[in-house]
Motif scaffolding. Sequence first.
Motif: not given
Length: 438
Positions: A293-298, A300-301, A337-338, A341
Amino acid sequence: MRIAMIGSGYVGLVSGACFAHFGHDVVCVDKDAGKIDRLRAGQMPIYEPGLDTLVEENSKAGRLSFTTNLADAVGDADAVFIAVGTPTRRGDGHADLTYVYAAAAEIARSIRGYTVVVTKSTVPVGTGREVARIVGETQPAAAFDVASNPEFLREGAAIEDFMKPDRVVIGVESDRARDVMSTIYRPLNLIQTPMVFTNIETAEVTKYAGNAFLATKISFINEIADLCERVGADVHDVARGIGLDGRIGRKFLHPGPGFGGSCFPKDTLALAYTAREANAPQTIVEQVIEVNNTRKKKMAQKVVDFCGGSVAGLTVGVLGLTFKADTDDMRDAPALDIVPALQAAGAKIVAFDPEGMDEAGKVLKDITFTKTAYEATTDADVLVVITEWHEFRGLDPRRIKQAMRRPRIVDLRNIFDPEEMRELGFAYEGVGRPKPRS
């Protein structure tokens, strides 16, 4: 054998068509009359390579049919497979078994002779026993056995996986039911496919354990990719170096933006919930869920950082939206997610996916979809590869560079060669690949 397949979604339709190809008489049942009408007309509700041809051939041969009438399909069946959805239940992550249990009750009311009721849906341990209870209480006079026969189909390669599987797992506890299941899978016995007969609980746990282990391999290599980026190592060489160890194996060691799809996200959640309920918490699996879950959000960053800390006002070209290639499935896709974001950070999204844009359009808003991959690169300030469709590997980098406003690529699937792209003048960043030394 006469088979009724309850549920004509991904698992039910593929399994039903393959059983028909084995020579069995199969009736696929679904409550959605529109879906049944489309299937009768040869229109597939999902994209799966080769499925349309398989359905057409077996329908014309009279071995495969479709109906909304469960009672007629079940009444004449030797085996009834439950292949309905088991989505994640809101609030606690457990599998929602509403459709499974409703199907069991309806099947019970329709049984006329000895029938093996088989759970094909992915279900937590204990579900088979509950199905048996429901059938027995609904029709006490019914002659039946319950079996568990989990599927191990990869979207995009499901037909091959069914026809030439690594193994078939069957949880069954009577000789009569075992004979029925052995007859159904006789074509695979003839090619010496391993048949793993177990009790029902073991079969149910095996499905979840298999998916959780594969999800763990994905999250493991993704975290190793992060380390490689920091220390100047190449994750692909690392993956090859460890994957050639027969104890580890090379599959599922491909770094990327995280796993998605219809299986791994919901199955890891369901396993974690079931294990907590049984007072045997699976801490590794719970960590895998968090890492993914954290990776998918990361991701975009990662794009934002690559663009100097801001994508406000930029046009971001996106290649691939589905959770993997060779499917139109958007369930838990990293793009979910990407893309939002990046939009929240001020970017305009122009995207192309060979099969997934209709489904993507239902869950992603304010995106410009294009007819070709090259169109998605036109006037883009940065190009982001999210899904590893094979056709993307054959794109001409020079043509991409000419089309883009700025030649910058964030390749979340590592489909391009970093050195080649940089030699052509691209600013390029992959996943777990060493950056150029200054």
